[in-house]
Design a protein around this motif. Structure first.
Motif, PDB file in Angstrom:
ATOM      1  N   ILE A  84       1.049  -1.194  -0.191  1.00 16.42           N
ATOM      2  CA  ILE A  84       0.014  -0.062   0.028  1.00 16.42           C
ATOM      3  C   ILE A  84       0.821   1.396  -0.107  1.00 16.42           C
ATOM      4  O   ILE A  84       1.847   1.484   0.688  1.00 16.42           O
ATOM      5  CB  ILE A  84      -1.057   0.195   1.238  1.00 16.42           C
ATOM      6  CG1 ILE A  84      -1.787  -1.339   1.239  1.00 16.42           C
ATOM      7  CG2 ILE A  84      -1.819   1.130   1.207  1.00 16.42           C
ATOM      8  CD1 ILE A  84      -2.460  -1.322   2.591  1.00 16.42           C
ATOM      9  N   THR A  91      -9.022   2.164   3.235  1.00 13.99           N
ATOM     10  CA  THR A  91      -7.992   1.445   2.465  1.00 13.99           C
ATOM     11  C   THR A  91      -7.364   0.066   3.405  1.00 13.99           C
ATOM     12  O   THR A  91      -7.500  -0.873   2.707  1.00 13.99           O
ATOM     13  CB  THR A  91      -6.704   2.485   2.048  1.00 13.99           C
ATOM     14  OG1 THR A  91      -7.137   3.707   1.717  1.00 13.99           O
ATOM     15  CG2 THR A  91      -5.830   1.778   1.144  1.00 13.99           C
ATOM     16  N   ALA A  94     -10.025  -2.462   3.369  1.00 12.98           N
ATOM     17  CA  ALA A  94     -10.423  -2.979   2.103  1.00 12.98           C
ATOM     18  C   ALA A  94      -9.194  -4.277   1.674  1.00 12.98           C
ATOM     19  O   ALA A  94      -9.404  -5.114   1.108  1.00 12.98           O
ATOM     20  CB  ALA A  94     -10.412  -2.017   1.015  1.00 12.98           C
ATOM     21  N   ARG A  95      -7.883  -3.830   2.160  1.00  9.41           N
ATOM     22  CA  ARG A  95      -6.947  -4.776   1.860  1.00  9.41           C
ATOM     23  C   ARG A  95      -6.401  -5.458   3.213  1.00  9.41           C
ATOM     24  O   ARG A  95      -5.212  -5.968   3.079  1.00  9.41           O
ATOM     25  CB  ARG A  95      -5.542  -3.721   1.271  1.00  9.41           C
ATOM     26  CG  ARG A  95      -6.164  -3.129   0.262  1.00  9.41           C
ATOM     27  CD  ARG A  95      -5.177  -2.774  -0.885  1.00  9.41           C
ATOM     28  NE  ARG A  95      -5.393  -1.574  -1.584  1.00  9.41           N
ATOM     29  CZ  ARG A  95      -4.454  -0.722  -2.345  1.00  9.41           C
ATOM     30  NH1 ARG A  95      -3.333  -1.189  -2.151  1.00  9.41           N
ATOM     31  NH2 ARG A  95      -5.024   0.087  -3.164  1.00  9.41           N
ATOM     32  N   SER A  96      -7.189  -5.703   4.180  1.00  9.59           N
ATOM     33  CA  SER A  96      -6.537  -6.033   5.406  1.00  9.59           C
ATOM     34  C   SER A  96      -6.311  -7.453   5.327  1.00  9.59           C
ATOM     35  O   SER A  96      -5.164  -7.928   6.064  1.00  9.59           O
ATOM     36  CB  SER A  96      -7.520  -5.968   6.541  1.00  9.59           C
ATOM     37  OG  SER A  96      -8.651  -6.336   6.197  1.00  9.59           O
ATOM     38  N   ARG A 112      -4.215  -8.811   3.259  1.00 10.08           N
ATOM     39  CA  ARG A 112      -2.834  -8.842   2.796  1.00 10.08           C
ATOM     40  C   ARG A 112      -1.882  -8.556   3.577  1.00 10.08           C
ATOM     41  O   ARG A 112      -0.730  -8.771   3.461  1.00 10.08           O
ATOM     42  CB  ARG A 112      -2.466  -7.942   1.436  1.00 10.08           C
ATOM     43  CG  ARG A 112      -3.411  -8.608   0.336  1.00 10.08           C
ATOM     44  CD  ARG A 112      -3.795  -7.825  -1.016  1.00 10.08           C
ATOM     45  NE  ARG A 112      -2.471  -6.929  -1.209  1.00 10.08           N
ATOM     46  CZ  ARG A 112      -2.618  -5.905  -2.091  1.00 10.08           C
ATOM     47  NH1 ARG A 112      -3.661  -5.763  -2.633  1.00 10.08           N
ATOM     48  NH2 ARG A 112      -1.606  -5.169  -2.307  1.00 10.08           N
TER      49      ARG A 112
END
Lengths: 226, 497
Positions: B196, B206, B209-211, B213
């Protein structure tokens, strides 16, 4: 900067950073604690500048210099002024840590154990991104733990402030070593908060001396549950 | 309406009010003239107005952002803004009568009163910034700023006890919240390693949404530190020691704000992080962590309530009891428990601020905080004592007050959630009953009995904010009305699908 020289300089700065924390545990005169804290501020600024030089990021070098001014200049100056006021008012017994809860030998041993603990806890952090900076990351965690130890075992109000600032230096170092620092707006906010917290604590020290006649935390025992 | 304006106003209006109070001090004040208290109502009303307008927008069109993504309002933000505004209205409404009482007792001067106003509004601004900030780093800065501005409010009276309380407050909260910053740094590290970009690696949407990874080991360490750190500010074990001292020493309206909203604003930060942790690690880790901390805090609070002889400290330990119930609800998770937690935040804020403001009046009338020395309050000052009694009844979660509905919701969700949580829930209910008994017995001693002396001081006029607070708390318990949609949307925003 060649990568070998960079690694050596970075490790040197991290070593000085940890050493300054150990000196805080070793000395009893409050003036010596403030000197050790200023030395640590210089080492912290050096870490940031070396990282910035390596990554060729001028903004990082500027942040490092700003942190150096704050933590090796302004904050030690504030504490020295508070110390001078204490010495002028109360004489010599206020500028020394009289009876710390834990003696020097045991403190140094604890520091060694805390450093080992920091390396154990920091293993997943180092494994995620094995650069030279990340390998030095447990040093920051060790200083955080030593800061907590100073905070919990020292009795003089100013020694507790030094403990709080060690803790904060440790976190800033961790942020630099892990990710080359947090975004600028956060870094500015954090530095401002720390500066204000120290000012607040300094004023409270003065009030404490007015109210209790001493800055020994052990005398703060009016509030309890019965 | 312009969302940038609505998002900046909740922090900007209190800040401007604080500046206005500070500037009136630059002219030499005439002796005997005190700063006006009515401008103090501007900030809470502005916060409530922005909250209401944002609520309409958020429910219709989803989250609003402003200032290139730094400020963001979702349903949770709006819910917290409304709670902060309502509690601030009670506290600021009770302030003129409180300061008048302090002036009569010659404990405050025009100078200290002005400083009090400046700090209270700066405190409101910091809390609102913490609520509307989308960046987790800015959130941290705002929560730490609340510690700094309230330090002198806790030590307002400059006595030995209040200096002691202020010192403990600043040292424990700053050190505790520093842990939360270390946790934030570790989450940032994990986010950067997950690819990120720097500008978005601390942005809450953000991260959510991408936790998936994020590196689990680093996230686990980071979340533990965050929960301990913000837990210190929310009055949870192990860094809770500042809370009873600070709440008992601060001026009553400040205690009301600290207990009613500061604790839950700090806990709202934990709720935000919990979403990230659950997606990165699965629900078991945060559930174990939060349930353990909640149960320990509850046990400590119940035990100390049993041996309590000071009514302001009694209210402080009751805050710890309620915060641990909210933490327990966060541990359970799911729509019912999270809605109940948010409703509990609102109900506790309203009832506790009424109780603290009334206790400030009781302290001014009786001159003591010892429960044993206060007798026959109902005969002496029926209005204040009645409001205090009703607030305590609300805090003991009797219907019609909303804490009844929320505690019932937490208990139902806990027993329904699965075999692991049922014993925890049962233990928690026993501890709540213990606290309940202690609370009831102590309050009854204060309220009933013959009046010891004729009422020498006339009752204050500050009855309307307290009555309004209790009415709002009861109304929330009977029906959520137009707030139903907002409450469910807020629970959805923090993972109650």
């Amino acid at each position: 900067m060649s990568s070998g020289l960079y690694t050596q300089l970075l490790d040197l700065a991290c070593g000085a950073f940890l050493l300054a924390a150990v000196i805080v545990l070793w000395r009893h005169e409050l003036a010596a604690l403030v000197r050790a804290f200023a030395l640590q501020g210089v080492a912290l600024a050096a870490i940031a500048v070396f990282l910035g030089g390596h990554e060729e990021r001028w903004d990082l070098i500027a942040v490092g210099l700003g942190i150096g001014v704050l933590r090796a200049g302004v904050l030690p100056y504030l504490m020295r002024r508070a110390l001078a006021a204490l010495a002028a008012d109360r004489g010599s017994e206020e500028v020394r840590e009289t009876q710390p809860l834990v003696n020097v030998a045991a403190s140094l041993l604890t520091a060694a154990l805390l450093t080992l603990l920091a390396y154990a806890v920091g293993r997943p952090l180092t494994r995620l991104d094995p650069t030279p900076a990340a390998h030095a990351l447990p040093v920051g965690l060790a200083v955080v733990l030593i800061g907590f130890f100073v905070l919990a075992t020292r009795r003089r109000a100013l020694a507790q402030v030094v403990g709080f600032l060690l803790l904060d230096n440790g976190i800033t170092a961790t942020a630099f070593l892990a990710t080359s620092g947090v975004p600028l707006i956060v870094e500015l906010g954090v530095s401002f908060d720390v500066l204000l917290a120290v000012l607040v604590l300094q004023i409270l020290t003065t009030r404490m001396r007015e109210a209790f006649g001493t800055t020994d935390i052990d005398d703060l025992r009016e509030l309890h549950d019965r | 309406m312009n969302s940038a304006l609505l998002l900046t106003a909740p922090a900007a209006v209190p800040l401007l009010t604080a500046a206005a109070y500070a500037l009136t001090g630059t002219r030499t004040p005439r002796p005997g003239r005190h700063p006006a208290a009515w401008p103090g109502l501007v900030s809470p009303l502005a916060i409530l107005l922005c909250g209401t307008l944002l609520a309409a927008g958020v429910l219709k069109g989803g989250a609003r952002t402003a200032c290139s993504g730094l400020l963001r309002a979702d349903a949770l933000t709006v819910w917290m803004l409304l709670v902060v505004g309502a509690v601030a209205l009670i506290a600021c409404g009770a302030t003129p009568a409180y300061l008048a009482g302090e002036r009569t007792a010659e404990r405050t001067t025009a100078r200290t009163a002005r400083r009090y106003h400046v700090l209270v509004h700066a405190f409101l601004a910091a809390m609102c910034l913490a609520v509307v900030s989308a960046n987790l780093g800015v959130l941290w800065v705002a929560v730490e700023a609340t510690t700094i501005v309230t330090a002198f409010l806790v030590g307002h009276r400059r006595t030995r006890t209040s200096v002691e309380a202020a010192w403990k407050y600043v040292v424990i909260c700053s050190a505790g919240i520093a842990l939360a910053f270390l946790g934030t740094v570790l989450i940032y590290y994990a986010a950067r390693q997950a690819g990120i970009a720097e500008a978005w690696a601390l942005d809450w949407p953000t991260l959510v949404a991408r936790s998936g990874r994020l590196d689990p080991a680093v996230t686990r360490l980071g979340i533990t530190l965050v929960v301990l750190g913000f837990g210190a500010k929310a009055g949870l074990i192990p860094l809770h020691a500042w809370l009873p001292d600070a709440h008992s020493q601060a001026p009553a309206p400040v205690s009301a704000l600290m207990s009613g909203v500061l604790l839950s604003v700090a806990f709202a930060a934990i709720l935000r992080y919990r979403v990230i942790a659950d997606a990165a690690l699965g629900t078991d880790f945060t559930r174990l962590l939060l349930a353990g901390i909640a149960l320990l805090t509850l046990a400590l609070a119940a035990g100390l309530l049993l041996s309590q002889r000071d009514y302001k400290r009694m209210l402080a330990y009751s805050s710890m009891e309620h915060m641990s119930l909210i933490a327990l609800a966060a541990a359970i998770g799911g729509p019912l428990a999270l809605s109940a937690a948010l409703l509990h935040i609102a109900g506790h804020g309203l009832a506790k601020s009424v109780a603290f403001c009334a206790s400030g009046r009781i302290l001014q009338l009786t001159g003591t905080t010892r429960i044993g020395r206060v007798r026959g309050l109902l005969a002496r000052t029926p209005a204040v004592a009645g409001l205090f009694g009703c607030a305590v009844v609300a805090l003991m979660a009797f219907p019609p007050f909303s804490l009844f509905a929320s505690e019932l919701g937490i208990a139902r969700a806990g027993f329904r959630a699965g075999s692991g949580l049922a014993p925890v829930m049962a233990a928690a209910l026993v501890l709540v009953l213990v606290a309940f008994a202690a609370f009831a017995a102590r309050t009854a001693r204060m309220l009933f009995g013959p009046a010891p002396a004729p009422p020498a001081v006339p009752e204050g006029t500050a009855v309307w904010p307290l009555g309004l607070g209790l009415a709002a708390c009861a109304a929330l318990g009977v029906s959520l009305g137009p707030l139903t949609g907002l409450l469910h949307a807020a629970a959805r925003a923090i993972g109650g699908h």
